[in-house]
Structure formats: C-alpha cells, structure tokens
Design a protein around this motif. Sequence first.
Motif, PDB file in Angstrom:
ATOM      1  N   GLN A 129     -22.645  11.814  14.952  1.00  0.00           N
ATOM      2  CA  GLN A 129     -22.067  11.040  13.860  1.00  0.00           C
ATOM      3  C   GLN A 129     -22.464   9.565  13.927  1.00  0.00           C
ATOM      4  N   ALA A 130     -22.629   9.009  15.116  1.00  0.00           N
ATOM      5  CA  ALA A 130     -22.934   7.583  15.257  1.00  0.00           C
ATOM      6  C   ALA A 130     -24.301   7.229  14.684  1.00  0.00           C
ATOM      7  N   GLU A 131     -25.137   8.218  14.435  1.00  0.00           N
ATOM      8  CA  GLU A 131     -26.466   7.947  13.891  1.00  0.00           C
ATOM      9  C   GLU A 131     -26.454   7.781  12.376  1.00  0.00           C
ATOM     10  N   PHE A 132     -25.296   8.024  11.724  1.00  0.00           N
ATOM     11  CA  PHE A 132     -25.177   7.838  10.286  1.00  0.00           C
ATOM     12  C   PHE A 132     -24.903   6.360   9.985  1.00  0.00           C
ATOM     13  N   ASP A 133     -25.355   5.881   8.819  1.00  0.00           N
ATOM     14  CA  ASP A 133     -24.889   4.582   8.368  1.00  0.00           C
ATOM     15  C   ASP A 133     -23.478   4.742   7.807  1.00  0.00           C
ATOM     16  N   GLU A 134     -22.820   3.630   7.456  1.00  0.00           N
ATOM     17  CA  GLU A 134     -21.414   3.716   7.062  1.00  0.00           C
ATOM     18  C   GLU A 134     -21.219   4.581   5.824  1.00  0.00           C
ATOM     19  N   ALA A 135     -22.101   4.452   4.856  1.00  0.00           N
ATOM     20  CA  ALA A 135     -21.971   5.267   3.644  1.00  0.00           C
ATOM     21  C   ALA A 135     -22.148   6.746   3.968  1.00  0.00           C
ATOM     22  N   GLY A 136     -23.094   7.043   4.839  1.00  0.00           N
ATOM     23  CA  GLY A 136     -23.312   8.431   5.222  1.00  0.00           C
ATOM     24  C   GLY A 136     -22.169   9.004   6.025  1.00  0.00           C
ATOM     25  N   GLU A 137     -21.580   8.165   6.880  1.00  0.00           N
ATOM     26  CA  GLU A 137     -20.445   8.622   7.678  1.00  0.00           C
ATOM     27  C   GLU A 137     -19.234   8.887   6.787  1.00  0.00           C
ATOM     28  N   ARG A 138     -18.979   7.991   5.832  1.00  0.00           N
ATOM     29  CA  ARG A 138     -17.882   8.202   4.900  1.00  0.00           C
ATOM     30  C   ARG A 138     -18.103   9.498   4.104  1.00  0.00           C
ATOM     31  N   ALA A 139     -19.335   9.710   3.677  1.00  0.00           N
ATOM     32  CA  ALA A 139     -19.640  10.924   2.913  1.00  0.00           C
ATOM     33  C   ALA A 139     -19.408  12.177   3.763  1.00  0.00           C
ATOM     34  N   LEU A 140     -19.774  12.113   5.047  1.00  0.00           N
ATOM     35  CA  LEU A 140     -19.550  13.249   5.947  1.00  0.00           C
ATOM     36  C   LEU A 140     -18.062  13.570   6.053  1.00  0.00           C
ATOM     37  N   LEU A 141     -17.236  12.544   6.276  1.00  0.00           N
ATOM     38  CA  LEU A 141     -15.799  12.758   6.426  1.00  0.00           C
ATOM     39  C   LEU A 141     -15.193  13.353   5.158  1.00  0.00           C
ATOM     40  N   SER A 161     -15.208  13.995  16.367  1.00  0.00           N
ATOM     41  CA  SER A 161     -16.616  13.822  16.026  1.00  0.00           C
ATOM     42  C   SER A 161     -17.491  14.765  16.847  1.00  0.00           C
ATOM     43  N   PRO A 162     -18.546  15.319  16.244  1.00  0.00           N
ATOM     44  CA  PRO A 162     -19.517  16.067  17.050  1.00  0.00           C
ATOM     45  C   PRO A 162     -20.021  15.209  18.214  1.00  0.00           C
ATOM     46  N   TRP A 163     -19.927  15.753  19.416  1.00  0.00           N
ATOM     47  CA  TRP A 163     -20.343  15.066  20.634  1.00  0.00           C
ATOM     48  C   TRP A 163     -19.518  13.799  20.897  1.00  0.00           C
ATOM     49  N   ILE A 164     -18.323  13.712  20.317  1.00  0.00           N
ATOM     50  CA  ILE A 164     -17.453  12.539  20.483  1.00  0.00           C
ATOM     51  C   ILE A 164     -18.260  11.265  20.171  1.00  0.00           C
ATOM     52  N   THR A 170     -15.783   4.076  12.721  1.00  0.00           N
ATOM     53  CA  THR A 170     -15.235   5.427  12.576  1.00  0.00           C
ATOM     54  C   THR A 170     -13.718   5.457  12.412  1.00  0.00           C
ATOM     55  N   PRO A 171     -12.920   4.799  13.264  1.00  0.00           N
ATOM     56  CA  PRO A 171     -11.466   4.850  13.035  1.00  0.00           C
ATOM     57  C   PRO A 171     -11.060   4.309  11.667  1.00  0.00           C
ATOM     58  N   ASP A 172     -11.733   3.251  11.200  1.00  0.00           N
ATOM     59  CA  ASP A 172     -11.431   2.700   9.885  1.00  0.00           C
ATOM     60  C   ASP A 172     -11.736   3.721   8.792  1.00  0.00           C
ATOM     61  N   LEU A 173     -12.890   4.350   8.902  1.00  0.00           N
ATOM     62  CA  LEU A 173     -13.296   5.321   7.886  1.00  0.00           C
ATOM     63  C   LEU A 173     -12.389   6.547   7.894  1.00  0.00           C
ATOM     64  N   LEU A 174     -11.950   6.973   9.072  1.00  0.00           N
ATOM     65  CA  LEU A 174     -11.026   8.108   9.136  1.00  0.00           C
ATOM     66  C   LEU A 174      -9.744   7.796   8.375  1.00  0.00           C
ATOM     67  N   ALA A 175      -9.169   6.631   8.620  1.00  0.00           N
ATOM     68  CA  ALA A 175      -7.930   6.265   7.933  1.00  0.00           C
ATOM     69  C   ALA A 175      -8.160   6.149   6.427  1.00  0.00           C
ATOM     70  N   GLU A 176      -9.296   5.606   6.039  1.00  0.00           N
ATOM     71  CA  GLU A 176      -9.574   5.376   4.622  1.00  0.00           C
ATOM     72  C   GLU A 176      -9.896   6.666   3.865  1.00  0.00           C
ATOM     73  N   THR A 177     -10.293   7.713   4.572  1.00  0.00           N
ATOM     74  CA  THR A 177     -10.631   8.974   3.911  1.00  0.00           C
ATOM     75  C   THR A 177      -9.540  10.033   4.068  1.00  0.00           C
ATOM     76  N   GLY A 178      -8.353   9.630   4.532  1.00  0.00           N
ATOM     77  CA  GLY A 178      -7.212  10.533   4.515  1.00  0.00           C
ATOM     78  C   GLY A 178      -6.869  11.229   5.808  1.00  0.00           C
ATOM     79  N   TYR A 179      -7.619  10.963   6.879  1.00  0.00           N
ATOM     80  CA  TYR A 179      -7.284  11.560   8.170  1.00  0.00           C
ATOM     81  C   TYR A 179      -6.166  10.749   8.816  1.00  0.00           C
ATOM     82  N   ARG A 180      -5.306  11.442   9.560  1.00  0.00           N
ATOM     83  CA  ARG A 180      -4.146  10.781  10.150  1.00  0.00           C
ATOM     84  C   ARG A 180      -4.243  10.658  11.669  1.00  0.00           C
ATOM     85  N   TYR A 181      -5.168  11.395  12.270  1.00  0.00           N
ATOM     86  CA  TYR A 181      -5.349  11.234  13.716  1.00  0.00           C
ATOM     87  C   TYR A 181      -6.780  11.550  14.107  1.00  0.00           C
ATOM     88  N   THR A 182      -7.160  11.031  15.267  1.00  0.00           N
ATOM     89  CA  THR A 182      -8.462  11.291  15.859  1.00  0.00           C
ATOM     90  C   THR A 182      -8.277  11.861  17.259  1.00  0.00           C
TER      91      THR A 182
END
Length: 306
Positions: A129-141, A161-164, A170-182
């Motif tokens: 996941q860390a190899e994605f840019d921010e837009a790509g990571e948001r799209a993945l989530l 995340s795959p391979w942690i 990432t934590p910001d994007l998780l919260a912004e896309t509706g996830y409640r925990y990591t």
Amino acid sequence: MTERWPHLLPHHGRFDYAPITQRPDYVWPNGARLAVYLGFNLEHFAFGDGLGARIGPPSAEPDVLNHGWREYGNRVGAWRCLELFDQLGLKTGALINTALYDHCPELVAACVTRGDELIGHGHSNAERQAEFDEAGERALLLRCAGRIQAASGAAPTGWLSPWISESHATPDLLAETGYRYTLNWCHDDQPTRMRTRSGQPLWAVPYPQELNDIPMIVARQMDAKDFCAMVRDNFDEMRQQATRQPLVMGLALHPYIVGQPYRLRHLRPVLEAFAAARDRGEIWFTTPGEICRHMERLAIERPDAF
C-alpha cells in the motif's frame, strides 16, 4: 558528520507515550479483563508477478512452487480451519483481499454465513500500500470498502494494510474514508486512540507480529508445536497480567500455513483452551470490530480518560 537529530527525534504525532501501568482502568463486556480474537488472513496473489510469502527460494516467474503453496490455503487449508472454528464456536476477524470475490467467492461467503467480521485487507497481498500515491491509496480504501459492502452486505469498519505497509497519510485516509480502526500498529496491548488530520477518530486495535504464523513459522522457521506452545504461554501470561490492566490478545493465522494438517493438529488444543476459557467466563472472545465499538462507547462515557 554531525548528528542527524541532536534534539527531538522525528515523531509520528498519532498518539503520546503512556506507560501501560499508568492508564485508566476499565473492563470488557461481562466483566472480562482479557479480550481475545483470531485474525484469519484470507489472501489472493497475482500469478507470475508481485509479492508473496515463500516456502522455497524465489524462482523466475511464474513461480509455481510458491504460488501453489499459498493457494493451498484457499482451496484446502481455510476450509479445514473453518471446520475447527465451527466445532469450537469461534468467530473470527476475517482479513480479506477483495480479489477473493473474483477468485473464490465461496470462501468469503462461508465467513459471512458464520458471522465472522470482514476486515479490509487490500485488494491483493501481491502489492504494498505504501507504494501508492495519496489519490491511489484513497481509491484503494474506497474500492475495497465498496466491494465488501456490495458483495457481503456491510462495509468494513477495520483495515489491515497488505504487508502492514503504510504511507504517512494512511491513518488520515482511513478515517476520511469511513474506517473506524486500524490493525497496522503493533505498539501496545490496549487499543490506542489515534490523531488524524481531520479530527475524525481512529482506533489502533492491537494486532500481533509475534503471535503470527508468518514471522514465526516462515521467517524464523519455528516448528508448529513450538509456535503453538508460544501462543499458549502468551495466553496464560496475559490472563495473569490482565488482573491489573484490561488487555487485548490477538492471534494472526494464515490458512496456507496453519491449515497444513500437521500444524492444525497442534493448533487444535490451543483453540480448545480459548473456547474453554470463554465458556468459563474468564475471557471475552471477540472480534477487532467489537473491541473498537467498546472503546468508542467508553470514550463517550469517559471523554476525559480516552
């Protein structure tokens, strides 16, 4: 050369340091002090490309040996594990690659039928996941959450995340896309409330990197009986420690590893011990999502403490 950080070291800023011995006290449901869950990792890998755990030295692609070993988990190992979980009445937090919906939807459906919690785990563990840019990571989530909701009836509230593998956002994007925990952070034995740039809450629920069959059995080449003895020792010690603080113990399993018959034979009595302690009311056997919901309720009831 001079020191790189002569004063303060770089810090993630997600949470402050807090000794485990100096924190607010609370209990889990039914008065339990130790929460225990199974993280059941269900993964699919690209054939002839990408990342993946290996039982043998990497070969030129297509690496049939290592791909076939991992695929055993989806075809055989996972089903043997589910049979054992059913016998003991143990639900899981099923960490799923959404590629499973294209490859083996029957396996995800079996978890839904059992009442397991579905947790987002990327599209495939063949990529980081860390190899994605921010837009790509948001799209993945968003894409993974939408796929799970459309196919299984409910959007995931948690993410591993795959391979942690995380980016700084990432934590910001998780919260912004509706996830409640990591589950990415393995820094504690209690849930931690994380700071995000939006101010939206995100909990870090403990996920094990020691009680985990990949780093122990694959990386450290630990025998199955020793791995299971380690899990049992950890369980016994944490039950004793939990008399002083409420704790979380997760066990991370991958069916292409523990689903091998000789390893499952050693895992069986460990899970029987979990079930027996649950039946005696000594532990709260649960899922990561239920742990998160409990912490969210505590944070509402005791806003100054959490």
